[in-house]
Every structure is written in C-alpha cells, then in structure tokens.
Design an enzyme around this catalytic site. Structure first.
Site, PDB file in Angstrom:
ATOM      1  N   ILE A   1      -0.026   0.381  13.097  1.00  0.00           N
ATOM      2  CA  ILE A   1       0.303   0.576  11.589  1.00  0.00           C
ATOM      3  C   ILE A   1       1.427   1.816  11.741  1.00  0.00           C
ATOM      4  CG2 ILE A   1      -0.773   1.710   9.645  1.00  0.00           C
ATOM      5  CD1 ILE A   1      -3.337   0.266  10.380  1.00  0.00           C
TER       6      ILE A   1
ATOM      7  N   ASN B   1       0.809  -1.222  -0.256  1.00  0.00           N
ATOM      8  CA  ASN B   1      -0.077  -0.021   0.041  1.00  0.00           C
ATOM      9  C   ASN B   1       0.850   1.439   0.186  1.00  0.00           C
ATOM     10  OD1 ASN B   1      -1.958   1.793   0.401  1.00  0.00           O
ATOM     11  ND2 ASN B   1      -2.396   1.359   2.491  1.00  0.00           N
ATOM     12  N   TYR B   2       0.686   2.198  -1.029  1.00  0.00           N
ATOM     13  CA  TYR B   2       1.671   3.197  -1.069  1.00  0.00           C
ATOM     14  C   TYR B   2       1.140   4.260  -0.303  1.00  0.00           C
ATOM     15  CZ  TYR B   2       3.745   1.447  -5.532  1.00  0.00           C
ATOM     16  OH  TYR B   2       4.463   1.082  -6.528  1.00  0.00           O
ATOM     17  N   LYS B   3      -0.192   4.298   0.137  1.00  0.00           N
ATOM     18  CA  LYS B   3      -0.738   5.394   1.170  1.00  0.00           C
ATOM     19  C   LYS B   3      -0.593   6.755   0.495  1.00  0.00           C
ATOM     20  CE  LYS B   3      -0.436   2.972   5.469  1.00  0.00           C
ATOM     21  NZ  LYS B   3      -0.267   3.074   6.631  1.00  0.00           N
TER      22      LYS B   3
ATOM     23  N   HIS C   1     -10.033   0.445   4.896  1.00  0.00           N
ATOM     24  CA  HIS C   1      -8.653   0.676   5.762  1.00  0.00           C
ATOM     25  C   HIS C   1      -8.951   1.339   6.902  1.00  0.00           C
ATOM     26  CE1 HIS C   1      -4.336   1.560   6.348  1.00  0.00           C
ATOM     27  NE2 HIS C   1      -4.214   0.622   5.686  1.00  0.00           N
TER      28      HIS C   1
ATOM     29  N   GLY D   1       2.870  -2.753  10.911  1.00  0.00           N
ATOM     30  CA  GLY D   1       4.520  -3.082  11.347  1.00  0.00           C
ATOM     31  C   GLY D   1       5.247  -4.100  10.544  1.00  0.00           C
TER      32      GLY D   1
ATOM     33  N   GLU E   1      -5.385  -5.808  10.712  1.00  0.00           N
ATOM     34  CA  GLU E   1      -4.660  -4.780  11.062  1.00  0.00           C
ATOM     35  C   GLU E   1      -4.742  -4.115  12.405  1.00  0.00           C
ATOM     36  OE1 GLU E   1      -2.076  -2.798   7.607  1.00  0.00           O
ATOM     37  OE2 GLU E   1      -4.244  -2.351   7.253  1.00  0.00           O
TER      38      GLU E   1
ATOM     39  N   ALA F   1       3.324  -1.280   3.977  1.00  0.00           N
ATOM     40  CA  ALA F   1       3.315  -0.070   3.497  1.00  0.00           C
ATOM     41  C   ALA F   1       4.634   0.651   3.654  1.00  0.00           C
ATOM     42  CB  ALA F   1       2.194   1.061   4.072  1.00  0.00           C
ATOM     43  N   SER F   2       4.953   1.399   4.672  1.00  0.00           N
ATOM     44  CA  SER F   2       6.041   2.278   4.978  1.00  0.00           C
ATOM     45  C   SER F   2       7.474   1.433   4.776  1.00  0.00           C
ATOM     46  CB  SER F   2       5.795   2.943   5.982  1.00  0.00           C
ATOM     47  OG  SER F   2       5.901   2.185   7.208  1.00  0.00           O
TER      48      SER F   2
END
Length: 222
Positions: A146, A9-11, A93, A181, A141, A202-203
């Site tokens: 997150i 997920n690029y957010k 989400h 995470g 999640e 994601a991150s």
C-alpha cells in the site's frame, strides 16, 4: 455497480481534504461521464456531506462501526453516513483494522442501512473468510504494498488470482477489487486480467499533480 469499478480512497491526504475533496470528486465525475466507467470516492468522514452536496457520484465512508443509535460516543453510525450522502463503506482497511466480530457487526449494520460494503483483506485465506460474510465486495490489499507504487497485480499476482478463485467457490455474488500500489493504466489492466472487477486505490490519484489526467491514464487500457 458495473465492471470495472474504481473506488478512490482519499485517506487523510491534504490534497483530498475540505475543498480539495470536492475538486477531486469533480475530476472523478468528469472522467466517469466521459468513459462510462463507474468511479466512487471515499473522503474523510466530515467531508462526506460536503462532497455529496456538490458532486453527483457514489460516495463511500472510509469506515463505519457496527453500532446503532445510542451511547456510542466517537463511533461512526451507519445512519449518519447514509444521511450525509454515502452509499457504501469500507470495512477493515489495513490502516483501520477490526476484529472478526467487529467486521461482522459493521457489515450487519451496513446491510441494515442499505449501504454497500467493501471488506478489505490482505491474503487469500482472509479474502475467502470475508466472502463467506457476503459483502458486496472484498478488496485484496497486501499492506506492505500500500502506497509503495508497486502494484499488487505485478508484485504478487497470485494473491489476486487466488482471491478471485476462492471467492468464486464461496460466493460468486461477491465481487473482488484489487488494491495496493495501483496508479497506472497497466495496473488496472493487469488487475482486470487477473479476474478482479475493479480497483481500490489512493495516493496515485489523490496526490497527483493533476488527478483528472491521472484518472484518464488509469482507464486508458480498459
């Protein structure tokens, strides 16, 4: 989709915006080809067509609404994201929460347009409820984890194993993804050992200095 399945997920991260979205998708494609593991991406809505035009890999929308054609200004129409190149969508989400009625409507629309649906949940009861709606995936999640760098598979393994058990009792055709995470090889390995069929992350990848190297680390214990 095979197991394990990795959905990135690029957010709205700068690194995953515009041309950056394409470059990260290329890294995902390269690692997927090298490993045989299916990796999909969820870029921002305006970047779906850009990524689909330049990289061959599964693309998901970060959100879609349960609307049809008509007077729905500002809504995300399933037909539009499909024609842009998406094959699926996230629904509910934790950063884009919906009511139960909205989740049902979005899922119905996703099925209507042949889009794979991932319903995001935050605990075992909501995961069980989501599984009863028959999406392709549920992604567990806990929101407090997150972006924390603390994987749910280690911080709260019971919520993962409990979700897997609950889904199996309700609808064994629904697959469970583990999120929150997740960033390292040990995190993915732990998620799979707890019974999940993949991860939503994601991150840890999008914001990495070298996304390809981060992905290679993620899958090294599979």
């Amino acid at each position: 989709m095979g197991s394990p399945f990795i959905l990135l997920n690029y957010k709205t991260y700068n690194q995953g915006t515009g041309q950056g979205a394409v470059e990260i998708a290329r890294a995902c494609r390269a690692v997927s080809e090298e490993s045989g593991i299916e990796i999909a991406v969820a870029p921002q809505l305006p970047d779906i067509y850009r990524v689909a035009s330049e990289v061959e890999l599964p693309i998901f929308s970060q959100h879609m609404d349960g609307v049809g054609a008509g007077s729905f200004t500002g809504h995300v129409f399933g037909k539009c994201i499909k024609e842009a190149g998406a094959v699926g969508t996230l629904i509910n989400h934790s950063e884009r929460r919906l009511t139960l009625a909205e989740i049902e409507a979005s899922l119905k629309a996703a099925k209507e347009f042949g889009l794979r649906a991932v319903i995001c949940t935050n605990n075992v009861p909501t995961t069980a409820a989501a599984a009863a709606l028959e999406p392709d995936y549920v992604a567990i999640e806990p929101p407090e984890l997150i972006g924390s760098g603390i994987p749910v598979s280690k911080a709260d393994p019971e919520v993962v194993s409990g979700s897997v058990e609950a889904v199996a009792k309700i609808n064994s055709g629904v697959k469970v993804l583990c999120g929150a995470g997740i960033s390292k090889g040990e995190d993915l390995r732990a998620a799979l050992d707890l019974g999940s069929q993949g991860v939503l992350l994601a991150s840890g990848i999008v914001k990495a200095a070298d996304p390809k190297a981060a992905l290679e680390d993620l899958i090294r214990l599979v």
